[in-house]
Each structure stands twice: as C-alpha cells, then as structure tokens.
Design a protein around this motif. Structure first.
Motif, PDB file in Angstrom:
ATOM      1  N   SER A  33     -27.165  25.288 101.858  1.00  0.00           N
ATOM      2  CA  SER A  33     -26.591  24.064 101.327  1.00  0.00           C
ATOM      3  C   SER A  33     -27.757  23.145 100.958  1.00  0.00           C
ATOM      4  O   SER A  33     -28.858  23.284 101.497  1.00  0.00           O
ATOM      5  CB  SER A  33     -25.671  23.396 102.346  1.00  0.00           C
ATOM      6  N   MET A  34     -27.505  22.226 100.059  1.00  0.00           N
ATOM      7  CA  MET A  34     -28.554  21.348  99.553  1.00  0.00           C
ATOM      8  C   MET A  34     -28.120  19.898  99.674  1.00  0.00           C
ATOM      9  O   MET A  34     -26.931  19.578  99.582  1.00  0.00           O
ATOM     10  CB  MET A  34     -28.850  21.671  98.087  1.00  0.00           C
ATOM     11  N   GLY A  35     -29.084  19.041  99.859  1.00  0.00           N
ATOM     12  CA  GLY A  35     -28.778  17.629  99.971  1.00  0.00           C
ATOM     13  C   GLY A  35     -29.747  16.772  99.186  1.00  0.00           C
ATOM     14  O   GLY A  35     -30.860  17.210  98.861  1.00  0.00           O
ATOM     15  N   TRP A  36     -29.301  15.588  98.863  1.00  0.00           N
ATOM     16  CA  TRP A  36     -30.168  14.554  98.296  1.00  0.00           C
ATOM     17  C   TRP A  36     -30.223  13.389  99.273  1.00  0.00           C
ATOM     18  O   TRP A  36     -29.189  12.974  99.812  1.00  0.00           O
ATOM     19  CB  TRP A  36     -29.637  14.052  96.952  1.00  0.00           C
ATOM     20  N   PHE A  37     -31.418  12.879  99.464  1.00  0.00           N
ATOM     21  CA  PHE A  37     -31.651  11.726 100.312  1.00  0.00           C
ATOM     22  C   PHE A  37     -32.474  10.731  99.509  1.00  0.00           C
ATOM     23  O   PHE A  37     -33.091  11.079  98.496  1.00  0.00           O
ATOM     24  CB  PHE A  37     -32.411  12.127 101.576  1.00  0.00           C
ATOM     25  N   ARG A  38     -32.510   9.493  99.976  1.00  0.00           N
ATOM     26  CA  ARG A  38     -33.346   8.502  99.303  1.00  0.00           C
ATOM     27  C   ARG A  38     -33.973   7.575 100.327  1.00  0.00           C
ATOM     28  O   ARG A  38     -33.454   7.398 101.431  1.00  0.00           O
ATOM     29  CB  ARG A  38     -32.541   7.703  98.271  1.00  0.00           C
ATOM     30  N   GLN A  39     -35.092   7.020  99.937  1.00  0.00           N
ATOM     31  CA  GLN A  39     -35.780   6.077 100.813  1.00  0.00           C
ATOM     32  C   GLN A  39     -36.422   4.988  99.966  1.00  0.00           C
ATOM     33  O   GLN A  39     -37.228   5.271  99.074  1.00  0.00           O
ATOM     34  CB  GLN A  39     -36.849   6.776 101.658  1.00  0.00           C
ATOM     35  N   ALA A  40     -36.034   3.761 100.252  1.00  0.00           N
ATOM     36  CA  ALA A  40     -36.603   2.598  99.583  1.00  0.00           C
ATOM     37  C   ALA A  40     -37.724   2.038 100.456  1.00  0.00           C
ATOM     38  O   ALA A  40     -37.732   2.244 101.676  1.00  0.00           O
ATOM     39  CB  ALA A  40     -35.529   1.550  99.352  1.00  0.00           C
ATOM     40  N   PRO A  41     -38.670   1.318  99.857  1.00  0.00           N
ATOM     41  CA  PRO A  41     -39.770   0.738 100.646  1.00  0.00           C
ATOM     42  C   PRO A  41     -39.260  -0.128 101.791  1.00  0.00           C
ATOM     43  O   PRO A  41     -38.379  -0.976 101.608  1.00  0.00           O
ATOM     44  CB  PRO A  41     -40.529  -0.101  99.618  1.00  0.00           C
TER      45      PRO A  41
END
Length: 122
Positions: A33-41
């Motif tokens: 399975s695949m995921g997308w994550f994000r990180q802001a400063p």
C-alpha cells in the motif's frame, strides 16, 4: 528494498490544481500500500492519503477529502496525488511512502521518498 522518487511539485495559485507523482522501484509494487504525507516548516508530518496495493481502496485525511485524489498505476510502479482547490495551508513538502502491507493504512510506513515541495500562494 523499495526506492521512491517524487516529482511534480511546484508553485500554484490558491484555488489551482497540481499533480504529484511517485515512482517506485521493485518488482512487487502491487504488494505495497502507498501513502502520501506532508510536512510544513515548524509542523509535524501529517498523513494525507493512502491507497491499497490493488488501488481499489483509498483513505484521506479530513483536511483534504473531496479536494485530493490518490491513484496508482501498478504497471508503471507509480502513484499519483491529484490536488485541486489548493489552499495556502496545503503548502508543504509532500512525501510518498510504501507500507509492507497491501491494506491502505495511515501509519506503519517503512520506505520513504525524499519529497517534493508544493506551494499554494494566496
């Protein structure tokens, strides 16, 4: 071993659309399975979306549901995140990740890409 390479990030005006891609190495891509994550400063990394190994099941964070759509092409070992109606608060580094289970999940990811920057300007 799975190697992940993201592409397609960039600068877009608020309200616009952008698609990011993640190409994976390996011969058993459909088993992950695949995921997308994000990180802001200055913020912690957060879950965005996930898709099962077959591509038949997806799950989204509440903040992006209805605006973002995740898909995959197992023949090309690639996953996509189509982002629409982008908001300034969507600005972040976007990272794809692979989970050793084919079941879509919000955590337990083992392999990570280097990320691609998405900036939505107001």
């Amino acid at each position: 071993q799975v190697q992940l390479v993201e592409s397609g990030g960039g600068l877009v005006q608020a309200g616009g659309s952008l698609r990011v891609s993640c190409a994976a190495s390996g011969r058993t891509f459909s088993g992950y399975s695949m995921g997308w994550f994000r990180q802001a400063p200055g913020k912690e990394r957060e879950f965005v979306a996930a898709i099962s190994g077959s591509g038949l099941s997806e799950t989204y964070a509440a903040s992006v549901k209805g605006r973002f759509a995740m898909s995959r092409d197992n023949a090309k070992n690639t996953v996509y995140l189509q982002m629409s109606s982008l908001k300034p608060e969507d600005t972040a580094g976007y990272y794809c990740a692979a989970n050793r289970s084919p079941v879509a999940s919000i955590d337990n990811y083992y392999y990570w890409g280097q990320g691609t920057q998405v900036t939505a300007s107001s």
